[in-house]
Scaffold this motif. Structure first.
Motif, PDB file in Angstrom:
ATOM      1  N   ALA A   1     101.131  50.972   5.175  1.00 35.14           N
ATOM      2  CA  ALA A   1     100.087  50.300   5.959  1.00 35.14           C
ATOM      3  C   ALA A   1     100.551  48.922   6.432  1.00 35.14           C
ATOM      4  O   ALA A   1     100.349  48.550   7.602  1.00 35.14           O
ATOM      5  N   GLU A   2     101.180  48.171   5.542  1.00 39.36           N
ATOM      6  CA  GLU A   2     101.668  46.846   5.912  1.00 39.36           C
ATOM      7  C   GLU A   2     102.752  46.931   6.978  1.00 39.36           C
ATOM      8  O   GLU A   2     102.768  46.159   7.946  1.00 39.36           O
ATOM      9  N   ARG A   3     103.642  47.895   6.833  1.00 44.67           N
ATOM     10  CA  ARG A   3     104.722  48.078   7.801  1.00 44.67           C
ATOM     11  C   ARG A   3     104.168  48.441   9.178  1.00 44.67           C
ATOM     12  O   ARG A   3     104.620  47.920  10.201  1.00 44.67           O
ATOM     13  N   GLN A   4     103.167  49.319   9.229  1.00 47.32           N
ATOM     14  CA  GLN A   4     102.577  49.707  10.508  1.00 47.32           C
ATOM     15  C   GLN A   4     101.866  48.529  11.170  1.00 47.32           C
ATOM     16  O   GLN A   4     101.932  48.358  12.389  1.00 47.32           O
ATOM     17  N   ALA A   5     101.192  47.715  10.363  1.00 49.14           N
ATOM     18  CA  ALA A   5     100.511  46.533  10.916  1.00 49.14           C
ATOM     19  C   ALA A   5     101.520  45.553  11.510  1.00 49.14           C
ATOM     20  O   ALA A   5     101.313  45.024  12.610  1.00 49.14           O
ATOM     21  N   LEU A   6     102.614  45.326  10.806  1.00 52.71           N
ATOM     22  CA  LEU A   6     103.640  44.413  11.314  1.00 52.71           C
ATOM     23  C   LEU A   6     104.290  44.960  12.584  1.00 52.71           C
ATOM     24  O   LEU A   6     104.558  44.216  13.533  1.00 52.71           O
ATOM     25  N   ARG A   7     104.525  46.245  12.612  1.00 56.37           N
ATOM     26  CA  ARG A   7     105.117  46.842  13.810  1.00 56.37           C
ATOM     27  C   ARG A   7     104.169  46.742  14.995  1.00 56.37           C
ATOM     28  O   ARG A   7     104.607  46.540  16.139  1.00 56.37           O
ATOM     29  N   TYR A   8     102.876  46.868  14.750  1.00 56.10           N
ATOM     30  CA  TYR A   8     101.898  46.722  15.827  1.00 56.10           C
ATOM     31  C   TYR A   8     101.917  45.301  16.377  1.00 56.10           C
ATOM     32  O   TYR A   8     101.877  45.078  17.589  1.00 56.10           O
ATOM     33  N   ILE A   9     101.994  44.322  15.490  1.00 54.96           N
ATOM     34  CA  ILE A   9     102.023  42.911  15.908  1.00 54.96           C
ATOM     35  C   ILE A   9     103.288  42.623  16.720  1.00 54.96           C
ATOM     36  O   ILE A   9     103.246  41.950  17.749  1.00 54.96           O
ATOM     37  N   VAL A  10     104.419  43.164  16.274  1.00 56.29           N
ATOM     38  CA  VAL A  10     105.682  42.923  16.971  1.00 56.29           C
ATOM     39  C   VAL A  10     105.646  43.515  18.379  1.00 56.29           C
ATOM     40  O   VAL A  10     106.133  42.909  19.340  1.00 56.29           O
ATOM     41  N   ARG A  11     105.051  44.665  18.536  1.00 57.49           N
ATOM     42  CA  ARG A  11     105.041  45.346  19.840  1.00 57.49           C
ATOM     43  C   ARG A  11     103.927  44.883  20.778  1.00 57.49           C
ATOM     44  O   ARG A  11     103.966  45.216  21.959  1.00 57.49           O
TER      45      ARG A  11
ATOM     46  N   PRO B   1     101.034  35.619  20.926  1.00 63.91           N
ATOM     47  CA  PRO B   1     102.034  34.559  21.137  1.00 63.91           C
ATOM     48  C   PRO B   1     103.400  34.956  20.559  1.00 63.91           C
ATOM     49  O   PRO B   1     103.489  35.726  19.592  1.00 63.91           O
ATOM     50  N   ALA B   2     104.437  34.414  21.158  1.00 64.27           N
ATOM     51  CA  ALA B   2     105.806  34.760  20.749  1.00 64.27           C
ATOM     52  C   ALA B   2     106.081  34.338  19.309  1.00 64.27           C
ATOM     53  O   ALA B   2     106.810  35.025  18.587  1.00 64.27           O
ATOM     54  N   ARG B   3     105.494  33.236  18.877  1.00 62.43           N
ATOM     55  CA  ARG B   3     105.728  32.752  17.509  1.00 62.43           C
ATOM     56  C   ARG B   3     105.149  33.728  16.480  1.00 62.43           C
ATOM     57  O   ARG B   3     105.782  34.020  15.458  1.00 62.43           O
ATOM     58  N   THR B   4     103.965  34.246  16.746  1.00 64.10           N
ATOM     59  CA  THR B   4     103.342  35.217  15.838  1.00 64.10           C
ATOM     60  C   THR B   4     104.174  36.489  15.762  1.00 64.10           C
ATOM     61  O   THR B   4     104.404  37.031  14.677  1.00 64.10           O
ATOM     62  N   ARG B   5     104.638  36.923  16.918  1.00 64.50           N
ATOM     63  CA  ARG B   5     105.460  38.137  16.951  1.00 64.50           C
ATOM     64  C   ARG B   5     106.781  37.927  16.229  1.00 64.50           C
ATOM     65  O   ARG B   5     107.261  38.809  15.514  1.00 64.50           O
TER      66      ARG B   5
END
Length: 113
Positions: free
Chosen positions: A34-44, A49-53
């Motif tokens: 779940a954590e990995r999917q959330a992070l991948r969603y944020i990255v994509r 903002p670029a800093r958050t990604r």
């Protein structure tokens, strides 16, 4: 590394170090999926903002390698072999043949024509 070792093994097969390691990888992947999917969603997500990604990308790369889905390998449930696996039965070709000839697999019979 020891935090990823399974404390209790509920394996019904021949156990060698590869089977134990694969079991540990599956448990770690399940816990962090779940954590990995959330992070991948944020990255994509390009609207963020670029800093958050970038922060999310850094967190994703710092996660343990056992939490990656590519680390999981199909293994035979009887012998622990990693190659020649029938995914429908989770068995190697050899063990599948032995079990089928013994009549232990329902709906499977030797072809003859």
């Amino acid at each position: 590394m020891s935090m990823f070792r399974a404390k209790k093994l509920d394996l019904g097969c021949f156990t060698n170090i590869r089977v134990i390691r694969d079991h540990s990888k599956r448990k770690a992947y399940e816990a962090a999926e779940a954590e990995r999917q959330a992070l991948r969603y944020i990255v994509r997500n390009t609207t963020l903002p670029a800093r958050t990604r970038a922060t999310a990308q850094l967190q994703l790369t710092q996660m343990h390698c056992y939490t990656r889905p590519t680390q999981i390998r199909n293994r035979c449930i009887l012998g622990g072999k990693g190659r020649g696996i029938f995914s429908d039965f989770k068995m190697s070709r050899y063990n599948f043949r032995l079990q089928a000839l013994a009549g232990n697999l329902p709906g499977v019979k030797k072809a003859s024509w």
